[in-house]
Design an enzyme around this catalytic site. Sequence first.
Site, PDB file in Angstrom:
ATOM      1  N   CYS A 259       0.811  -1.224   0.000  1.00 15.49           N
ATOM      2  CA  CYS A 259       0.000   0.000   0.000  1.00 15.49           C
ATOM      3  C   CYS A 259       0.844   1.275   0.000  1.00 15.49           C
ATOM      4  O   CYS A 259       0.666   2.164  -0.836  1.00 15.49           O
ATOM      5  CB  CYS A 259      -0.986  -0.003   1.164  1.00 15.49           C
ATOM      6  SG  CYS A 259      -0.244   0.131   2.810  1.00 15.49           S
ATOM      7  N   HIS A 308      -2.676   1.331   6.780  1.00 16.65           N
ATOM      8  CA  HIS A 308      -3.047   1.270   5.360  1.00 16.65           C
ATOM      9  C   HIS A 308      -3.209   2.675   4.798  1.00 16.65           C
ATOM     10  O   HIS A 308      -3.677   3.589   5.472  1.00 16.65           O
ATOM     11  CB  HIS A 308      -4.349   0.485   5.172  1.00 16.65           C
ATOM     12  CG  HIS A 308      -4.634   0.169   3.735  1.00 16.65           C
ATOM     13  ND1 HIS A 308      -3.870  -0.727   3.009  1.00 16.65           N
ATOM     14  CD2 HIS A 308      -5.569   0.654   2.874  1.00 16.65           C
ATOM     15  CE1 HIS A 308      -4.349  -0.784   1.770  1.00 16.65           C
ATOM     16  NE2 HIS A 308      -5.373   0.039   1.667  1.00 16.65           N
ATOM     17  N   HIS A 320      -5.822   2.167  -4.416  1.00 20.27           N
ATOM     18  CA  HIS A 320      -4.850   1.598  -3.493  1.00 20.27           C
ATOM     19  C   HIS A 320      -4.439   0.190  -3.874  1.00 20.27           C
ATOM     20  O   HIS A 320      -5.027  -0.424  -4.770  1.00 20.27           O
ATOM     21  CB  HIS A 320      -5.430   1.597  -2.059  1.00 20.27           C
ATOM     22  CG  HIS A 320      -6.582   0.650  -1.861  1.00 20.27           C
ATOM     23  ND1 HIS A 320      -6.871   0.054  -0.648  1.00 20.27           N
ATOM     24  CD2 HIS A 320      -7.549   0.181  -2.725  1.00 20.27           C
ATOM     25  CE1 HIS A 320      -7.938  -0.704  -0.747  1.00 20.27           C
ATOM     26  NE2 HIS A 320      -8.372  -0.651  -1.992  1.00 20.27           N
TER      27      HIS A 320
END
Length: 345
Positions: A259, A308, A320
């Site tokens: 990520c 994240h 993402h």
Amino acid sequence: MASHRRPKQPSRTRVTVLTTAAAAAVAFSANAANAAPSAKLSKTEVKAKVDKLYEEAEQASEKYDGAKEKQEKLQKEISTIQDNVARGQQDLNKLRDGLGSMATAQYRSGGIDPSVQLFLSSNPDDYLDKASTLDQLSSQQVEALREIQDKQRELAQERAEATEKLKDLASTRTALGKKKQEVQDKLAEARKLYNTLTAKEKAALAAEQNRASRSSTERVNLGDAPAGSSRAAAAFAAAQTRIGSPYQWGATGPSTFDCSGLTSWAYAQAGVSIPRTSEAQANAGTRIYNQSDLKVGDLIIFFGDYHHVGLYAGNGQVLHAPHTGAVVRYEAMSNMTFEFGVRIS
């Protein structure tokens, strides 16, 4: 005459113990006979557990990324210090050689007492503190000795700094290994759980994943939200070119990403350097707490521990790299716990 004694009766205690043991044995046998094998988890239950393991693996992966980044930084700093020490030692040797040549010439010409040879030792500090000796030195020699003192102190400080950084590097490498193992353990557990599914169930899950990836590119409505800046727009455009790229923990592109690897890579394409991990990226710019104030290209931080991150795509969507087994894609922000956005200036 034959004996007619009655057999010895077992004691009350022994009877009680035997009776209890027998009852326990019967109960155990009954339970063993009636026990059903553990129920197989359904496809939905397996998916939920696997997703949770993937999330935990991502948390560990971000910690791994942080330790790896720190290791690389320490290695560069140590290399620089070691280079400085090597150059400093050369300078110190030249200073000592110069002082030695000066003292030798004076001694040969009879202009200096033999005791001045003591200054050629490896530790001139002791002699500089002796006033009785200083008056036998020229101002040029005194200056040379003070330069040697300064250089020795400088080298000692740099060597001490290098020693501390080497200790820090050793502990960082240990942490790196532990986090790497933690990620691998989580992924291995997820694979083991996934393999309890039948081939048909696996195919159904794969189809669901493919549909999610396709719908994120084919049907997503991003609206017309403006970009936070020209550089944010460039970063977002770069990330869009990587839609469909596989998630890989610890990866920073250009073909696979985790990520924070995606977001740091995207901003690098726009000429902007941001930190490597999601936790560090959370502090890389101005925080935006109201979702209605978000602009395209803003970093979006998810979950309370900031493990994240993605890029705001507009209309409540984030671009993402989700987790192991998925690809870079759009997804509704509402699917995750939004913390805040970060605008990179």
